[in-house]
Scaffold this motif. Structure first.
Motif, PDB file in Angstrom:
ATOM      1  N   ALA A   1       0.829  -1.201   0.000  1.00 19.27           N
ATOM      2  CA  ALA A   1       0.000   0.000   0.000  1.00 19.27           C
ATOM      3  C   ALA A   1       0.860   1.245   0.000  1.00 19.27           C
ATOM      4  N   GLY A   2       1.953   1.232   0.755  1.00 16.71           N
ATOM      5  CA  GLY A   2       2.855   2.377   0.760  1.00 16.71           C
ATOM      6  C   GLY A   2       3.474   2.629  -0.597  1.00 16.71           C
ATOM      7  N   THR A   3       3.803   1.553  -1.319  1.00 20.62           N
ATOM      8  CA  THR A   3       4.360   1.705  -2.668  1.00 20.62           C
ATOM      9  C   THR A   3       3.343   2.344  -3.612  1.00 20.62           C
ATOM     10  N   GLU A   4       2.097   1.876  -3.555  1.00 21.39           N
ATOM     11  CA  GLU A   4       1.051   2.454  -4.403  1.00 21.39           C
ATOM     12  C   GLU A   4       0.815   3.923  -4.055  1.00 21.39           C
ATOM     13  N   LEU A   5       0.809   4.223  -2.770  1.00 20.78           N
ATOM     14  CA  LEU A   5       0.586   5.606  -2.347  1.00 20.78           C
ATOM     15  C   LEU A   5       1.719   6.515  -2.806  1.00 20.78           C
ATOM     16  N   SER A   6       2.951   6.044  -2.722  1.00 17.54           N
ATOM     17  CA  SER A   6       4.082   6.845  -3.197  1.00 17.54           C
ATOM     18  C   SER A   6       3.964   7.128  -4.691  1.00 17.54           C
ATOM     19  N   ALA A   7       3.550   6.125  -5.444  1.00 14.42           N
ATOM     20  CA  ALA A   7       3.361   6.324  -6.883  1.00 14.42           C
ATOM     21  C   ALA A   7       2.250   7.336  -7.151  1.00 14.42           C
ATOM     22  N   ALA A   8       1.176   7.274  -6.370  1.00 14.26           N
ATOM     23  CA  ALA A   8       0.074   8.226  -6.545  1.00 14.26           C
ATOM     24  C   ALA A   8       0.537   9.646  -6.259  1.00 14.26           C
ATOM     25  N   PHE A   9       1.318   9.829  -5.199  1.00 16.14           N
ATOM     26  CA  PHE A   9       1.829  11.164  -4.885  1.00 16.14           C
ATOM     27  C   PHE A   9       2.776  11.661  -5.972  1.00 16.14           C
ATOM     28  N   ALA A  10       3.576  10.762  -6.546  1.00 14.89           N
ATOM     29  CA  ALA A  10       4.494  11.161  -7.615  1.00 14.89           C
ATOM     30  C   ALA A  10       3.715  11.655  -8.840  1.00 14.89           C
ATOM     31  N   ILE A  11       2.661  10.936  -9.191  1.00  9.91           N
ATOM     32  CA  ILE A  11       1.827  11.376 -10.327  1.00  9.91           C
ATOM     33  C   ILE A  11       1.197  12.729 -10.016  1.00  9.91           C
ATOM     34  N   TRP A  12       0.726  12.891  -8.792  1.00 10.36           N
ATOM     35  CA  TRP A  12       0.075  14.146  -8.414  1.00 10.36           C
ATOM     36  C   TRP A  12       1.042  15.322  -8.474  1.00 10.36           C
TER      37      TRP A  12
END
Length: 492
Positions: free
Chosen positions: A153-164
């Protein structure tokens, strides 16, 4: 193509209109028949046998002949009025609609503003789920599936923040690409939540296998015993380095006490529910106590860490000044002599502070590092060590603040913090300090809906602000547990 559904009525509405017209016509025919019947009964060849009537009855019949003609007229008029009313109502209804009455089979496309708002909300929710789950895992040992889910979940969240963050920087530039980027943010956040939701049942099994109440009570007693010592260390640091040096953690000890007050009440309730056999109440109360105790630990650890960092920085500043001067002596920047002059000015000011009384060693170290890097240096070991120290201090301070105030912190501060974690030390320090500033603004703007004396004395205010309770109801709302959006309020 359009759907077969019509707003307010099915496709057979045309049939209903015909029925109404038919009713009106039928009423008219009935009235006409009613008019004709009296004429038929007054002819000489009356086909209907009529019994001899008493004089009074005959008089009544003659007197009612006028009503025989009036009542049909009233019936016809009423039928016409009803039909006209139905027609007018139908016309008005059709004109007041924003569409001709046909609902599209495909839902309306959300506007860019709506999609962006959805992405912001998804980031905040996913970040809250990850933070809460990490806190809850601190009370469970050996739950490998939950640990793996939290990591994913932390990996997915980091990717989401990077896209944002790229989206905020204007990348991609076309409308279609930007919409797809936001959809990607929402999708990544949803996947993070799904990972945690899938592991919630396994976490509950691991949590229930141990004596969770004893663990929570033990940590509560430990933190309660630490509070006085941490407060004394903070006071000493403020006297030694100045109030500005400890400004980032001012009030943390009081907030930790507030969380512990809340935990006291919930631990007592958990004990009572356990004795009475109320399993659901026990789990709710204990999880709330765990969350409050965990945040009290974050607050006290933040104070203790800052005081230690100030001592480390104070010992590093003299060596950093010497190393900076050596680097600047070897720097040749003919195109930007002003930068070199500025760097020497900064170093002179820091040296003066060292002999002039209390000063903030972390801030002094930060200025030395920036001055050298701005002049083209910063490669020596002592300068690099100083850069790492100030960046780590800013990152941990911002993360602590967001974590214990997450009930009020929005997406921008969280995104800045996520970007700071991926950046080099010089940028990490700047981004983390900006994240802390934005988070502080969010907290001030959010205010305190639980400002009453009773809420303060019970610690309810801090529990809602910290996200231990969702704050949806007057009593603070449901407690938040390990899991994603679908399972985190299962202890409701």
């Amino acid at each position: 193509m359009t759907s077969s559904l019509i707003r307010g009525r099915p496709r057979h509405a045309a049939g209903h209109i015909g029925v109404r017209v038919g009713h009106a016509v039928l009423g008219g025919v009935a009235g006409a028949v009613w008019l004709v019947l009296p004429v038929m009964t007054t002819t000489a060849q009356d086909p209907v046998p009529v019994a001899a009537r008493e004089p009074v009855a005959a008089a009544r019949a003659d007197g009612a002949s006028t009503a025989d003609y009036v009542m049909p007229l009233i019936a016809v008029a009423a039928a016409g009025a009803l039909g006209g009313y139905g027609y007018v109502r139908r016309v008005r209804r059709s004109r007041s609609r924003t569409t001709p009455g046909i609902v599209s089979a495909a839902p309306p496309t959300p506007s860019p503003v709506d999609v962006e708002r959805q992405a912001r909300a998804a980031l905040v929710l996913a970040d809250d789920c990850v933070r809460t789950s990490r806190e809850a895992l601190g009370y469970v040992a050996g739950c490998d599936s939950a640990v793996a889910a939290l990591r994913a979940a932390g990996t997915e969240l980091s990717a989401a923040f990077a896209i944002w963050r790229r989206y905020e920087e204007g990348i991609p530039g076309d409308d279609t690409g930007r919409r797809q980027a936001l959809v990607g943010v929402v999708g990544r956040c949803a996947e993070a939540g799904r990972q945690l939701d899938a592991a919630a049942e396994g976490f509950d099994a691991g949590w229930g296998a141990g004596d969770a109440l004893a663990v929570a009570e033990g940590r509560f007693r430990e933190l309660t015993a630490r509070t006085g010592g941490v407060a004394s260390a903070l006071t000493e640091a403020a006297e030694r380095y100045g109030s500005g040096a400890v400004a980032a953690v001012v009030g943390y000890v009081e907030q930790a006490k507030d969380r512990l007050v809340f935990a006291t009440g919930r631990l007592n309730r958990a004990r009572q529910d356990a004795d009475s056999g109320d399993g659901d109440g026990f789990r709710r109360a204990l999880r709330a106590a765990e969350g409050a105790v965990a945040q009290a630990g974050v607050l006290l650890d933040g104070v203790a860490r800052l005081t230690a960092e100030l001592r480390t920085a104070a010992g590093l500043v003299p060596a950093a000044l010497t190393g900076a001067e050596a680097e600047l002596a070897g720097v040749r920047v003919p195109a930007a002599p002003s930068r070199l002059a500025h760097a020497h000015t900064v170093l002179a000011a820091v040296r003066e502070e060292l002999t002039g009384g209390p000063y903030d060693p972390l801030d002094a170290l930060r200025r030395v590092v920036r001055a050298v890097e701005g002049a083209g240096g910063g490669r020596s070991g002592v300068i690099a060590a100083g850069a790492d120290l100030v960046a780590r201090s800013a990152l941990e301070a911002a993360d602590d603040f967001v974590g214990v105030h997450r009930g009020a912190v929005g997406a921008e501060a969280r995104a800045q913090l996520a970007e700071a974690r991926r950046a080099a030390p010089a940028d990490a320090d700047r981004l983390a300090r900006r994240a802390r500033e934005l988070a502080g603004q969010d907290v001030r703007t959010h205010g305190n809906p639980y400002a009453g004396e009773a809420a303060h004395e019970s610690g309810l205010t801090g529990a809602v602000l910290g996200g231990v309770l969702l704050g949806e109801e007057g009593d603070g709302g449901p407690v938040v547990a390990f899991g994603g959006p679908e399972t985190r309020t299962r202890l409701r």
